[in-house]
Design a protein around this motif. Structure first.
Motif, mmCIF file in Angstrom:
data_model
loop_
_atom_site.group_PDB
_atom_site.id
_atom_site.type_symbol
_atom_site.label_atom_id
_atom_site.label_comp_id
_atom_site.label_asym_id
_atom_site.label_seq_id
_atom_site.Cartn_x
_atom_site.Cartn_y
_atom_site.Cartn_z
ATOM 1 N N LEU A 17 32.284 -23.212 37.934
ATOM 2 C CA LEU A 17 33.372 -23.097 38.907
ATOM 3 C C LEU A 17 32.914 -23.054 40.357
ATOM 4 O O LEU A 17 33.729 -23.123 41.262
ATOM 5 C CB LEU A 17 34.185 -21.828 38.608
ATOM 6 C CG LEU A 17 34.805 -21.755 37.211
ATOM 7 C CD1 LEU A 17 35.466 -20.399 37.000
ATOM 8 C CD2 LEU A 17 35.796 -22.877 37.004
ATOM 9 N N ARG A 18 31.618 -22.925 40.602
ATOM 10 C CA ARG A 18 31.123 -22.707 41.961
ATOM 11 C C ARG A 18 30.576 -23.961 42.638
ATOM 12 O O ARG A 18 29.757 -23.878 43.535
ATOM 13 C CB ARG A 18 30.069 -21.615 41.941
ATOM 14 C CG ARG A 18 30.661 -20.284 41.517
ATOM 15 C CD ARG A 18 29.746 -19.125 41.842
ATOM 16 N NE ARG A 18 30.434 -17.884 41.559
ATOM 17 C CZ ARG A 18 30.135 -17.082 40.563
ATOM 18 N NH1 ARG A 18 29.150 -17.392 39.751
ATOM 19 N NH2 ARG A 18 30.807 -15.979 40.383
ATOM 20 N N GLY A 19 30.998 -25.126 42.192
ATOM 21 C CA GLY A 19 30.637 -26.352 42.887
ATOM 22 C C GLY A 19 29.341 -27.011 42.441
ATOM 23 O O GLY A 19 28.904 -27.973 43.062
ATOM 24 N N LEU A 67 20.859 -29.259 37.971
ATOM 25 C CA LEU A 67 22.131 -28.887 38.589
ATOM 26 C C LEU A 67 21.889 -28.642 40.073
ATOM 27 O O LEU A 67 20.951 -27.940 40.447
ATOM 28 C CB LEU A 67 22.698 -27.615 37.954
ATOM 29 C CG LEU A 67 22.967 -27.656 36.452
ATOM 30 C CD1 LEU A 67 23.423 -26.283 35.967
ATOM 31 C CD2 LEU A 67 24.001 -28.713 36.117
ATOM 32 N N LEU A 68 22.751 -29.223 40.903
ATOM 33 C CA LEU A 68 22.675 -29.017 42.345
ATOM 34 C C LEU A 68 24.001 -28.464 42.829
ATOM 35 O O LEU A 68 25.060 -28.790 42.275
ATOM 36 C CB LEU A 68 22.405 -30.331 43.081
ATOM 37 C CG LEU A 68 21.137 -31.108 42.756
ATOM 38 C CD1 LEU A 68 21.073 -32.374 43.603
ATOM 39 C CD2 LEU A 68 19.904 -30.270 42.973
ATOM 40 N N ALA A 69 23.944 -27.642 43.882
ATOM 41 C CA ALA A 69 25.145 -27.187 44.589
ATOM 42 C C ALA A 69 24.909 -27.469 46.063
ATOM 43 O O ALA A 69 23.761 -27.439 46.540
ATOM 44 C CB ALA A 69 25.389 -25.703 44.345
ATOM 45 N N THR A 77 36.654 -28.125 42.152
ATOM 46 C CA THR A 77 37.523 -29.206 42.605
ATOM 47 C C THR A 77 36.760 -30.139 43.540
ATOM 48 O O THR A 77 36.805 -31.362 43.392
ATOM 49 C CB THR A 77 38.774 -28.643 43.310
ATOM 50 O OG1 THR A 77 39.462 -27.799 42.384
ATOM 51 C CG2 THR A 77 39.686 -29.763 43.774
ATOM 52 N N GLY A 78 36.043 -29.569 44.492
ATOM 53 C CA GLY A 78 35.237 -30.383 45.398
ATOM 54 C C GLY A 78 34.131 -31.110 44.657
ATOM 55 O O GLY A 78 33.826 -32.268 44.944
ATOM 56 N N ALA A 79 33.530 -30.441 43.667
ATOM 57 C CA ALA A 79 32.449 -31.042 42.890
ATOM 58 C C ALA A 79 32.945 -32.242 42.102
ATOM 59 O O ALA A 79 32.238 -33.246 41.966
ATOM 60 C CB ALA A 79 31.829 -30.002 41.954
ATOM 61 N N GLU A 80 34.171 -32.168 41.594
ATOM 62 C CA GLU A 80 34.736 -33.286 40.838
ATOM 63 C C GLU A 80 34.818 -34.535 41.706
ATOM 64 O O GLU A 80 34.578 -35.651 41.236
ATOM 65 C CB GLU A 80 36.123 -32.924 40.298
ATOM 66 C CG GLU A 80 36.755 -34.001 39.450
ATOM 67 C CD GLU A 80 36.022 -34.294 38.157
ATOM 68 O OE1 GLU A 80 35.830 -35.498 37.849
ATOM 69 O OE2 GLU A 80 35.611 -33.360 37.459
#
Length: 179
Positions: A17-19, A67-69, A77-80
């Motif tokens: 959930l955190r991008g 995995l990258l943030a 939502t932004g990650a999608e």
């Protein structure tokens, strides 16, 4: 992709959930390439709203998947919206390994020839795997096959063709029985 940029990763699906997002690596040095604070140029579909540059907030290896943030992307939502985005570096920042590597953009469209020089197909993609990468090749009869991208099978890569010395039966794996 511009001539002075090299592809280092392609963003996949969101994770959590955190991008965070999964990435398909195009570099042999993810630990060096993806460090917090590093900025990467992006290439995304026009109108996608993806920023031109992303700043790495965190990175980790999760069961063999990177995995990258990013600072600019706070949530799932932004990650999608990043899905399919290419992460690029300046060619001048490439290491020797990256300079000697073949990238998907370099390979797609090259003729595929057998050991005697006869054209047997064309490269249509590069499938990156955890253990080994595979060239995606459309043979002259229309069958699409995957060829392990290892020197023993693909001994030659030039600007206009690759040579594939396929072990007996490799292409038969992709054909219908009796065809």
């Amino acid at each position: 992709m511009t001539a002075d940029k090299l592809l280092v990763a392609r963003i996949g699906k969101p994770h959590g959930l955190r991008g965070e997002v999964t990435v398909q690596l195009h570099t042999d040095e993810p630990e060096r390439r993806f460090v917090p604070g590093e900025q990467l140029d992006t290439e995304a579909a026009p109108g996608s709203g993806v920023p031109k540059r992303l700043t790495i907030r965190s990175t980790r290896d999760h069961n063999g998947t990177w995995l990258l943030a990013f600072e600019e992307i706070p949530d799932r939502t932004g990650a999608e919206g990043l899905r399919g985005t290419r992460l690029l570096i300046d060619e001048s920042a490439a290491t020797v390994d990256e300079e000697e590597a073949w990238f998907e953009d370099d390979l797609v469209g090259l003729e595929v020839r057998d050991g005697e020089g006869a054209v047997i197909g064309v490269v249509t993609g590069l499938d990156l795997g955890a253990a080994q990468d595979r060239l995606v090749v459309r043979l002259t009869d229309g069958v699409t096959v995957q060829v392990p991208f290892v020197e023993a099978i693909v001994p030659t890569v030039t600007a206009d063709h690759v040579v594939v010395v396929a072990p007996p039966g490799l292409f038969d794996l992709y054909r219908e029985p009796g065809a």
